[in-house]
Scaffold this motif. Structure first.
Motif, PDB file in Angstrom:
ATOM      1  N   ILE A   7       0.644  -1.368   0.147  1.00 48.06           N
ATOM      2  CA  ILE A   7      -0.095   0.044  -0.247  1.00 48.06           C
ATOM      3  C   ILE A   7       1.075   1.454   0.244  1.00 48.06           C
ATOM      4  O   ILE A   7       2.078   1.609   0.800  1.00 48.06           O
ATOM      5  CB  ILE A   7      -0.951  -0.071   1.491  1.00 48.06           C
ATOM      6  N   LYS A  34      -8.331   2.179  -0.123  1.00 50.79           N
ATOM      7  CA  LYS A  34      -8.608   2.633   1.307  1.00 50.79           C
ATOM      8  C   LYS A  34      -8.877   2.326   2.497  1.00 50.79           C
ATOM      9  O   LYS A  34      -8.708   1.165   2.557  1.00 50.79           O
ATOM     10  CB  LYS A  34     -10.103   3.660   2.021  1.00 50.79           C
ATOM     11  N   GLY A  35      -7.548   2.973   3.141  1.00 55.82           N
ATOM     12  CA  GLY A  35      -7.670   2.257   4.102  1.00 55.82           C
ATOM     13  C   GLY A  35      -7.443   2.927   5.842  1.00 55.82           C
ATOM     14  O   GLY A  35      -7.070   4.302   5.917  1.00 55.82           O
ATOM     15  N   PHE A  36      -6.262   2.411   6.954  1.00 54.88           N
ATOM     16  CA  PHE A  36      -5.837   3.247   7.358  1.00 54.88           C
ATOM     17  C   PHE A  36      -4.981   2.631   8.685  1.00 54.88           C
ATOM     18  O   PHE A  36      -5.181   1.088   8.239  1.00 54.88           O
ATOM     19  CB  PHE A  36      -6.878   3.642   8.676  1.00 54.88           C
ATOM     20  N   GLY A  37      -4.006   2.687   8.896  1.00 58.42           N
ATOM     21  CA  GLY A  37      -2.935   2.512   9.412  1.00 58.42           C
ATOM     22  C   GLY A  37      -3.016   2.692  11.093  1.00 58.42           C
ATOM     23  O   GLY A  37      -4.061   3.283  11.463  1.00 58.42           O
ATOM     24  N   ARG A  38      -1.653   2.312  11.641  1.00 58.08           N
ATOM     25  CA  ARG A  38      -1.741   2.991  13.116  1.00 58.08           C
ATOM     26  C   ARG A  38      -2.543   4.330  12.959  1.00 58.08           C
ATOM     27  O   ARG A  38      -2.462   4.754  14.696  1.00 58.08           O
ATOM     28  CB  ARG A  38      -0.347   2.899  13.733  1.00 58.08           C
ATOM     29  N   THR A  39      -1.592   5.521  12.752  1.00 56.60           N
ATOM     30  CA  THR A  39      -1.637   6.597  12.701  1.00 56.60           C
ATOM     31  C   THR A  39      -2.554   7.085  12.432  1.00 56.60           C
ATOM     32  O   THR A  39      -3.451   8.640  13.314  1.00 56.60           O
ATOM     33  CB  THR A  39      -0.759   7.243  12.720  1.00 56.60           C
ATOM     34  N   LYS A  40      -3.468   6.692  11.006  1.00 54.12           N
ATOM     35  CA  LYS A  40      -4.143   8.151  10.932  1.00 54.12           C
ATOM     36  C   LYS A  40      -5.335   7.698  11.444  1.00 54.12           C
ATOM     37  O   LYS A  40      -6.046   8.674  10.774  1.00 54.12           O
ATOM     38  CB  LYS A  40      -3.641   7.866   9.553  1.00 54.12           C
ATOM     39  N   ILE A  56      -8.195   6.738   4.082  1.00 55.14           N
ATOM     40  CA  ILE A  56      -7.196   7.257   3.621  1.00 55.14           C
ATOM     41  C   ILE A  56      -7.250   6.661   2.265  1.00 55.14           C
ATOM     42  O   ILE A  56      -6.364   5.830   2.378  1.00 55.14           O
ATOM     43  CB  ILE A  56      -6.112   8.051   3.775  1.00 55.14           C
ATOM     44  N   LYS A  58      -5.770   5.622  -0.973  1.00 54.58           N
ATOM     45  CA  LYS A  58      -4.030   5.118  -1.125  1.00 54.58           C
ATOM     46  C   LYS A  58      -3.999   3.954  -2.715  1.00 54.58           C
ATOM     47  O   LYS A  58      -5.059   3.832  -3.188  1.00 54.58           O
ATOM     48  CB  LYS A  58      -3.515   4.183  -0.365  1.00 54.58           C
ATOM     49  N   ILE A  86       4.783  10.384   7.623  1.00 55.84           N
ATOM     50  CA  ILE A  86       3.216   9.184   8.646  1.00 55.84           C
ATOM     51  C   ILE A  86       2.605   9.564   7.020  1.00 55.84           C
ATOM     52  O   ILE A  86       2.303   9.753   6.326  1.00 55.84           O
ATOM     53  CB  ILE A  86       2.742   9.773   9.607  1.00 55.84           C
ATOM     54  N   GLY A  87       2.060   7.615   6.846  1.00 52.12           N
ATOM     55  CA  GLY A  87       1.149   6.819   5.704  1.00 52.12           C
ATOM     56  C   GLY A  87       1.613   6.559   4.591  1.00 52.12           C
ATOM     57  O   GLY A  87       1.419   7.003   4.246  1.00 52.12           O
ATOM     58  N   ASP A  88       2.955   5.788   4.425  1.00 52.69           N
ATOM     59  CA  ASP A  88       3.917   6.199   3.889  1.00 52.69           C
ATOM     60  C   ASP A  88       3.312   4.560   3.462  1.00 52.69           C
ATOM     61  O   ASP A  88       3.924   4.041   2.095  1.00 52.69           O
ATOM     62  CB  ASP A  88       4.864   5.756   3.234  1.00 52.69           C
ATOM     63  N   GLY A  89       3.224   3.933   3.860  1.00 52.17           N
ATOM     64  CA  GLY A  89       2.026   2.196   3.729  1.00 52.17           C
ATOM     65  C   GLY A  89       3.032   1.128   4.131  1.00 52.17           C
ATOM     66  O   GLY A  89       3.904   1.275   5.015  1.00 52.17           O
ATOM     67  N   LYS A  90       2.195   0.132   3.799  1.00 56.24           N
ATOM     68  CA  LYS A  90       3.199  -0.930   4.047  1.00 56.24           C
ATOM     69  C   LYS A  90       3.101  -2.056   3.123  1.00 56.24           C
ATOM     70  O   LYS A  90       2.981  -2.021   2.050  1.00 56.24           O
ATOM     71  CB  LYS A  90       1.767  -1.816   4.708  1.00 56.24           C
ATOM     72  N   PHE A  92       3.288  -6.505   2.126  1.00 52.55           N
ATOM     73  CA  PHE A  92       2.942  -7.589   2.741  1.00 52.55           C
ATOM     74  C   PHE A  92       3.431  -8.784   1.629  1.00 52.55           C
ATOM     75  O   PHE A  92       4.175  -8.563   0.521  1.00 52.55           O
ATOM     76  CB  PHE A  92       1.830  -7.942   3.515  1.00 52.55           C
TER      77      PHE A  92
HETATM   78  N1  LIG Z   1      -2.229  -4.082   9.581  1.00 53.06           N
HETATM   79  C1  LIG Z   1      -2.883  -3.527   8.729  1.00 53.06           C
HETATM   80  N2  LIG Z   1      -3.497  -3.798   7.526  1.00 53.06           N
HETATM   81  C2  LIG Z   1      -3.791  -4.472   6.754  1.00 53.06           C
HETATM   82  N3  LIG Z   1      -3.450  -2.634   6.142  1.00 53.06           N
HETATM   83  C3  LIG Z   1      -3.104  -1.942   6.504  1.00 53.06           C
HETATM   84  C4  LIG Z   1      -2.508  -2.490   7.553  1.00 53.06           C
HETATM   85  N4  LIG Z   1      -2.033  -1.055   8.536  1.00 53.06           N
HETATM   86  C5  LIG Z   1      -1.799   0.230   7.200  1.00 53.06           C
HETATM   87  N5  LIG Z   1      -2.894  -0.749   6.123  1.00 53.06           N
HETATM   88  C6  LIG Z   1      -2.912  -0.374   5.513  1.00 53.06           C
HETATM   89  O1  LIG Z   1      -1.914   0.209   4.249  1.00 53.06           O
HETATM   90  C7  LIG Z   1      -2.012   1.730   4.674  1.00 53.06           C
HETATM   91  C8  LIG Z   1      -1.174   2.940   4.724  1.00 53.06           C
HETATM   92  O2  LIG Z   1      -1.226   2.819   5.781  1.00 53.06           O
HETATM   93  P1  LIG Z   1      -0.080   3.116   6.819  1.00 53.06           P
HETATM   94  O3  LIG Z   1       1.135   4.063   6.558  1.00 53.06           O
HETATM   95  O4  LIG Z   1      -0.909   5.184   7.629  1.00 53.06           O
HETATM   96  O5  LIG Z   1       0.824   2.680   8.325  1.00 53.06           O
HETATM   97  P2  LIG Z   1       1.082   3.684   9.946  1.00 53.06           P
HETATM   98  O6  LIG Z   1       0.827   2.217  10.359  1.00 53.06           O
HETATM   99  O7  LIG Z   1       0.099   4.366  10.321  1.00 53.06           O
HETATM  100  O8  LIG Z   1       2.100   4.000   9.928  1.00 53.06           O
HETATM  101  P3  LIG Z   1       2.251   6.093   9.587  1.00 53.06           P
HETATM  102  O9  LIG Z   1       2.594   5.841  11.719  1.00 53.06           O
HETATM  103  O10 LIG Z   1       3.666   5.352   8.956  1.00 53.06           O
HETATM  104  O11 LIG Z   1       1.435   6.526   9.277  1.00 53.06           O
HETATM  105  C9  LIG Z   1      -2.933   1.963   5.246  1.00 53.06           C
HETATM  106  O12 LIG Z   1      -4.370   2.422   4.496  1.00 53.06           O
HETATM  107  C10 LIG Z   1      -3.869   0.772   5.002  1.00 53.06           C
HETATM  108  O13 LIG Z   1      -4.310   0.649   3.812  1.00 53.06           O
END
Ligand SMILES: Nc1ncnc2c1ncn2[C@@H]1O[C@H](COP(=O)(O)OP(=O)(O)OP(=O)(O)O)[C@@H](O)[C@H]1O
Ligand SMILES: [Mg+2]
Length: 112
Positions: A7, A34-40, A56, A58, A86-90, A92
């Motif tokens: 992502i 669209k999704g969210f991670g730990r911060t957003k 957000i 992506k 923040i929000g650079d993604g992940k 897997f």
């Molecule tokens: N555990 C997860 N499982 C599935 N998708 C995830 C997971 N964490 C994040 N994502 C996906 O990745 C996107 C970007 O996540 P994001 O980079 O904001 O992660 P974060 O943990 O908040 O890290 P950061 O602190 O860098 O923002 C999310 O919008 C979501 O689609």
């Protein structure tokens, strides 16, 4: 073979695509996501239930590649999609059992 799903921020797609081409990636799937991670993401309590809001946008990219380039693919995405904010993604990764190229019937490494 490995499936690598990443992502990434939308404005990084073209840079990532070009960089992946340069390391030998032959194909990829791109999906608006669209999704969210730990911060957003924010969790809101409404009538006693939790709701996730603030999804957000992506891009989700999916690459199936030979195992021997999989670490290189991850490194390439990781470096190219990184802004340090923040929000650079992940990213897997998981194993893929089989692949088939429909037109030719080729299988596995020959199909990707
Ligand atoms: N555990 C997860 N499982 C599935 N998708 C995830 C997971 N964490 C994040 N994502 C996906 O990745 C996107 C970007 O996540 P994001 O980079 O904001 O992660 P974060 O943990 O908040 O890290 P950061 O602190 O860098 O923002 C999310 O919008 C979501 O689609
Ligand atoms: Mg985040």
């Amino acid at each position: 073979m490995k499936m690598i799903m990443a992502i990434i921020q939308t404005h990084k797609l073209e840079d990532v695509r070009t960089a992946l081409h340069d390391v030998g990636v032959m194909g990829m799937t791109v999906t608006e996501s669209k999704g969210f991670g730990r911060t957003k993401g924010h969790t809101e309590i409404y009538r006693g239930a939790e709701y996730q809001i603030n999804y957000i946008p992506k891009f989700k990219i999916e690459v199936v590649c030979e195992e021997n380039i999989s670490e290189k693919v991850i490194e390439t995405i990781s470096e190219t999609a990184n802004t340090g904010k923040i929000g650079d993604g992940k990213i897997f990764m998981w194993d893929i059992d089989s692949a088939i190229r429909i037109r030719t019937g080729e299988k596995n490494e020959q199909a990707i």
